[in-house]
Design an enzyme around this catalytic site. Structure first.
Site, PDB file in Angstrom:
ATOM      1  CE1 TYR A  64     -26.972 162.650  59.065  1.00 36.25           C
ATOM      2  CE2 TYR A  64     -25.966 163.420  61.088  1.00 36.25           C
ATOM      3  CZ  TYR A  64     -25.989 162.556  60.026  1.00 36.25           C
ATOM      4  OH  TYR A  64     -25.017 161.595  59.939  1.00 36.25           O
TER       5      TYR A  64
ATOM      6  CE  LYS B 290     -29.489 158.502  43.449  1.00 34.19           C
ATOM      7  NZ  LYS B 290     -28.602 157.590  42.700  1.00 34.19           N
TER       8      LYS B 290
ATOM      9  CG  ASP C  91     -25.224 156.605  42.542  1.00 35.14           C
ATOM     10  OD1 ASP C  91     -24.954 157.773  42.229  1.00 35.14           O
ATOM     11  OD2 ASP C  91     -26.035 155.897  41.887  1.00 35.14           O
TER      12      ASP C  91
ATOM     13  CG  ASP D 265     -22.198 160.559  58.745  1.00 34.10           C
ATOM     14  OD1 ASP D 265     -21.126 160.658  59.376  1.00 34.10           O
ATOM     15  OD2 ASP D 265     -23.085 159.732  59.020  1.00 34.10           O
TER      16      ASP D 265
ATOM     17  CG  ASP E  17     -17.115 157.297  58.404  1.00 28.91           C
ATOM     18  OD1 ASP E  17     -16.823 158.420  58.864  1.00 28.91           O
ATOM     19  OD2 ASP E  17     -17.606 156.380  59.099  1.00 28.91           O
TER      20      ASP E  17
HETATM   21  C1  IPM Z   1     -19.757 162.282  62.472  1.00 27.90           C
HETATM   22  C2  IPM Z   1     -20.528 161.281  63.288  1.00 27.90           C
HETATM   23  C3  IPM Z   1     -21.822 161.939  63.768  1.00 27.90           C
HETATM   24  C4  IPM Z   1     -22.603 162.342  62.532  1.00 27.90           C
HETATM   25  C5  IPM Z   1     -22.676 161.090  64.720  1.00 27.90           C
HETATM   26  C6  IPM Z   1     -21.886 160.644  65.946  1.00 27.90           C
HETATM   27  C7  IPM Z   1     -23.924 161.791  65.124  1.00 27.90           C
HETATM   28  O1  IPM Z   1     -20.767 160.142  62.537  1.00 27.90           O
HETATM   29  O2  IPM Z   1     -19.401 163.336  63.007  1.00 27.90           O
HETATM   30  O3  IPM Z   1     -19.496 161.988  61.299  1.00 27.90           O
HETATM   31  O4  IPM Z   1     -23.316 161.526  61.948  1.00 27.90           O
HETATM   32  O5  IPM Z   1     -22.507 163.512  62.142  1.00 27.90           O
HETATM   33 MG    MG Z   2     -19.726 160.064  60.665  1.00 35.46          MG
END
Ligand code: IPM
Ligand code: MG
Length: 360
Positions: free
Chosen positions: A142, A193, A225, A249, A253
């Site tokens: 990032y 990885k 993975d 990230d 999710d």
């Molecule tokens: C998160 C979000 C952020 C990230 C974005 C909005 C930049 O997806 O906090 O997980 O990728 O860190």
């Molecule tokens: Mg995110």
């Protein structure tokens, strides 16, 4: 002495969920005599519209001064087409994270028993789920340099980023994760990885080194993975997971969905001293913004994390978490966690219910 909480509503559903979370915070502020003061500032697309940049100097300064920060969400299609990457809403969020050194991102994925049927996985796979993902937040791909889009020989455009971690960055997030594991189930899975990427070969090596200081915590390693697969196959094998910025990230999710909805997941981003920014893991959801459909519980639970980690008010945090559980027991559901036989409520009605539970 009073403590200052900076509120950054941001974009999309950000303002409406933050409104509800702020009601909760104001209420416990008086119930527990916390002596909190609030300031508000612009970030993300809202700041671009008002000031031309996603992180105005005044917002950064307020963030540096604050004892804790509550953020809604940033981003939306309105700003997605700007070819100048510096003028994207996400840069506001990333700018606060990096300028304040908020490297330690804690993302708990806990399944409320009441929501077992809202998960996309079978109840027996997820019931009792309680995972903590520790994501490194201010380094990795990032932030790595060089980065950009350039034109190479023959006029071919090429995009490039750099995935880099130094050993100190790995060590400090490793310590955060080991400390957390020590407080919980004493199992830490480091995700990398290392079969392909040198940076994660070093990551693995340093995790092994840090492990020597935590003989009571069992360390394992998993390729990312496989970790993604295991999260949807048998998620209860995990206690604490630690990983870099990008993998974290993605995996957070996935872990969020196991709990029924990403609308339930809070997060904390902490610096070396425990100062932090608190935000829901979900994004700005522009498709449902302004319609009263968003689930404010992730932001309300982020307030609980803020009270516990940055404001030394663990009791108030416990009370908020109990109130959230209580509204779920009352069968109240926003659209994202709705299932048969439950009562559909709007964003503000969910806020009302949590406030009522706190008063009750
Ligand atoms: C998160 C979000 C952020 C990230 C974005 C909005 C930049 O997806 O906090 O997980 O990728 O860190
Ligand atoms: Mg995110």
């Amino acid at each position: 002495m009073s403590k200052n909480v900076l509120i950054l509503p941001g974009d999309g559903i950000g303002p409406e969920i933050v409104t509800q979370a702020k009601r909760v915070l104001e209420l416990v502020n008086s119930q527990f005599s916390l002596d909190l003061e609030f300031t508000e500032a612009l970030v993300g697309g809202a700041a671009i519209d008002a000031d031309g940049v996603p992180l105005p100097a005044s917002t950064l300064e307020a963030a540096q001064k604050a004892d804790a920060i509550l953020l809604g969400a940033v981003g939306g299609p309105k700003w997605d087409t700007n070819p100048d990457f510096q003028i994207r809403p996400e840069k506001g969020l990333l700018g606060i994270r990096s300028n304040l050194g908020l490297f330690g991102n804690l993302r708990p994925a806990i399944l409320y028993p009441q929501l077992a049927h809202a998960s996309s996985l079978k109840p027996e796979i997820v019931s009792g789920l309680d995972i903590l993902i520790v994501r490194e937040l201010t380094g990795g791909i990032y932030f790595g340099q060089p980065r950009g889009i350039r034109v190479k020989e023959g006029g071919i455009r090429e995009g490039f980023n750099t995935y880099v971690y130094d050993e100190n960055e790995i060590r400090r997030i490793g310590r955060v994760a080991f400390e957390a594991a020590r407080q919980r189930g004493k199992k830490l899975c480091s995700v990398d990885k290392a079969n392909v990427l040198e940076v994660t070969v070093l990551w693995r090596e340093i995790m092994e080194e840090v492990a020597k200081d935590y003989p009571d915590v069992e360390l394992s390693h998993m390729y990312v993975d496989n970790a993604a697969m295991q999260l949807v196959r048998a998620p209860k094998q995990f206690d604490v997971m630690v990983t870099g910025n990008m993998f974290g990230d993605i995996l957070s999710d996935a872990a969020a969905m196991l709990t029924g909805s990403i609308g339930m997941l809070p997060s904390a981003s902490l610096d070396v001293n425990g100062k932090g920014m608190y935000e829901p893991c979900h994004g700005s959801a522009p498709d449902i913004a302004g319609q009263g459909k968003a689930n404010p519980l992730a932001t309300i639970l982020s307030v609980a994390m803020m009270l516990r980690y940055s404001l030394d008010a663990g009791e108030a945090a416990d009370k908020i978490e109990a109130a959230v559980s209580q509204v779920l027991d009352q069968n109240l559901r926003t659209a994202d966690i709705m299932s048969e036989g439950m009562t559909a409520v709007s964003t503000s009605q969910m806020g009302d219910a949590v406030v009522a539970a706190l008063k009750g």
